[in-house]
Design a protein around this motif. Structure first.
Motif, PDB file in Angstrom:
ATOM      1  N   LEU A  10       7.802 -23.008 -10.825  1.00 21.57           N
ATOM      2  CA  LEU A  10       8.743 -22.510  -9.871  1.00 21.57           C
ATOM      3  C   LEU A  10       8.876 -21.134 -10.211  1.00 21.57           C
ATOM      4  N   ASN A  11       8.911 -20.050  -9.253  1.00 20.44           N
ATOM      5  CA  ASN A  11       9.284 -18.769  -9.552  1.00 20.44           C
ATOM      6  C   ASN A  11      10.631 -18.405  -9.670  1.00 20.44           C
ATOM      7  N   ASN A  12      10.812 -17.493 -10.778  1.00 25.79           N
ATOM      8  CA  ASN A  12      12.335 -17.210 -11.304  1.00 25.79           C
ATOM      9  C   ASN A  12      13.465 -18.220 -11.021  1.00 25.79           C
ATOM     10  N   ASP A 106      11.085 -26.022 -15.088  1.00 24.67           N
ATOM     11  CA  ASP A 106      10.413 -25.444 -13.968  1.00 24.67           C
ATOM     12  C   ASP A 106       9.041 -25.561 -13.615  1.00 24.67           C
TER      13      ASP A 106
HETATM   14 MG   LIG Z   1       8.897 -20.566 -13.684  1.00 21.89          MG
END
Ligand SMILES: [Mg+2]
Length: 413
Positions: A10-12, A106
């Motif tokens: 998962l980005n940021n 994440d």
């Molecule tokens: Mg990440």
């Protein structure tokens, strides 16, 4: 037979979740920071806009503000939110395979070997998952598709945000070997320094260094890294095991009004305990420790816990045990309360000698019926008399409160 493995990242993540909860900050530079009141005011995460200005994880707030040429929006980390969303996303992954291994909050590996027959099909499935995560959660992921966990992980780092990268036995030399050796999983600072000193700076150079030389430099770790660099890692993706994953189940809420009496506290504990118990029963788990968390109006908080005599998943027991922990001399009011249980186990072999087994079973049956009614008609179909004493509190719906299920890697910063 090739394996097909995805690594989804998962980005940021923290910053993206905060932008979901508050879309107004979406186009601003955002930094998620530790609790400033507790002097934990460092940057824990940032979005791409803040990153563009050079804001880094670990920066002090002062440093971050200096770097950022536009207004930097600071958000205090809400870990319960992140665990809640992470759990939902991983549940989606599990619709595709039981082999879902978390790597932090994440990231996760998915073994999809049984679902697909070729790399192009694996790539298509990864794209499907990526698109689904955006449409369902408004979050982007980057996914690496490969035949081993190490290259899948590298792949998820190659293109981001919101992209899928395929690394096959045919293209890995071209894609992976030019990367710095520090990009490889488990090449930490010390190992990187040793390798650099020996003139090994890329993954390709590492792959082509004879294994015995790496072994003499780095011991067993040298051998492992040689395997990684050559795409020969065979470590399996672990099967998802929810019971192993869950360490504690909890519910907390900032009350609709500050609480001023024992009765009000008891009512809120009761509401929270019902939802905790329901979730335990849903997962077929019992708990042996009950914790109570309290935050006062001056934002100080504390948690107390105790072990109970026999494992339970009954709201009535959790609630009375949590209330026993509440000792307060009311020189302040109470802003937020949490009930959490841990020491989780599967059905205990026998109930405590002093507890009539039949009574316990009756209570359990009653609570299960209540779960069923609420499941069908909504939470408000049934309420305890103690809760109805206050109109505001009676409106508190624990199903709308952010849940916290803490995975193994849970830590309080
Ligand atoms: Mg990440």
């Amino acid at each position: 037979m090739s394996r097909f493995i995805l690594h989804s990242d998962l980005n940021n993540f923290y910053a993206s979740v905060e932008c979901l909860y508050n879309p107004k900050i979406r186009n601003k530079a955002v930094a998620v920071v530790g609790d400033q009141e507790k002097r934990h005011g460092i940057v824990l995460a940032k979005n791409y806009i803040a990153k563009k200005y050079g804001v880094k994880t670990g920066d002090t707030i002062w440093e971050a503000k200096q770097k950022c040429k536009e207004e930097l929006v600071l958000v205090t980390a809400n870990f319960d939110r992140y665990y809640y969303i992470s759990k939902l996303v991983k549940k989606v992954y599990r619709e595709y395979t039981n082999y879902v291994e978390s790597f932090g909050i994440d990231e996760a590996w998915l073994d999809i070997t049984e679902n697909v027959k070729s790399f192009s099909e694996a790539f298509e499935l990864a794209e499907k998952i990526r698109k689904r995560i955006i449409s369902q959660f408004g979050l982007t992921v980057s996914i690496g598709v490969s035949y081993n966990k190490i290259f899948a992980k590298l792949g998820s780092d190659l293109k981001k945000p919101n992209a899928t990268t395929l690394i096959t036995p045919q293209n890995y030399k071209e894609l992976v070997w030019k990367l710095p050796v520090s990009d490889l999983l488990y090449v930490g600072k010390a190992t990187n320094e040793k390798l650099t000193k020996a003139g090994i700076t890329t993954i390709g150079q590492l792959a082509q260094t004879p294994c015995r030389i790496l072994k003499s430099m780095l011991g067993k770790n040298g051998e492992t890294l040689h395997t990684f660099a050559n795409g020969a890692d065979t470590t399996p993706v672990k099967k998802f095991d929810e019971k192993e994953e869950i360490k504690s189940v909890g519910n907390s809420t900032t009350c609709p009004k500050d609480l001023k009496t024992n009765e009000e506290v008891r009512a809120v504990i009761c509401i929270l305990s019902e939802s905790v118990a329901r979730r335990l029963r849903e997962k077929n788990l019992w708990c042996s420790t009950v914790c109570l968390w309290v935050k006062t109006d001056d934002l100080k908080s504390f948690e107390v816990m105790h072990k109970i005599d026999y494992p339970t998943n009954l709201a009535s027991t959790i609630s009375s045990e949590a209330y026993k922990l509440f000792k307060f001399d009311w020189n302040k009011t109470i802003r937020a309360i949490g009930v959490r249980v841990c020491g989780l186990c599967e059905k205990p072999a026998q109930y405590n000698f002093f507890n009539n087994e039949q009574t316990m079973q009756k209570k359990e049956k009653f609570e299960t019926v209540v779960d069923g009614l609420r499941g069908r008609f909504g939470y408000n179909i049934l309420k305890r008399g103690s809760v109805c004493a206050s109109k505001e509190l009676a409106e508190l719906n624990p199903e709308h409160v952010v849940h916290s299920i803490h995975p193994t890697s849970y830590f309080k910063p």
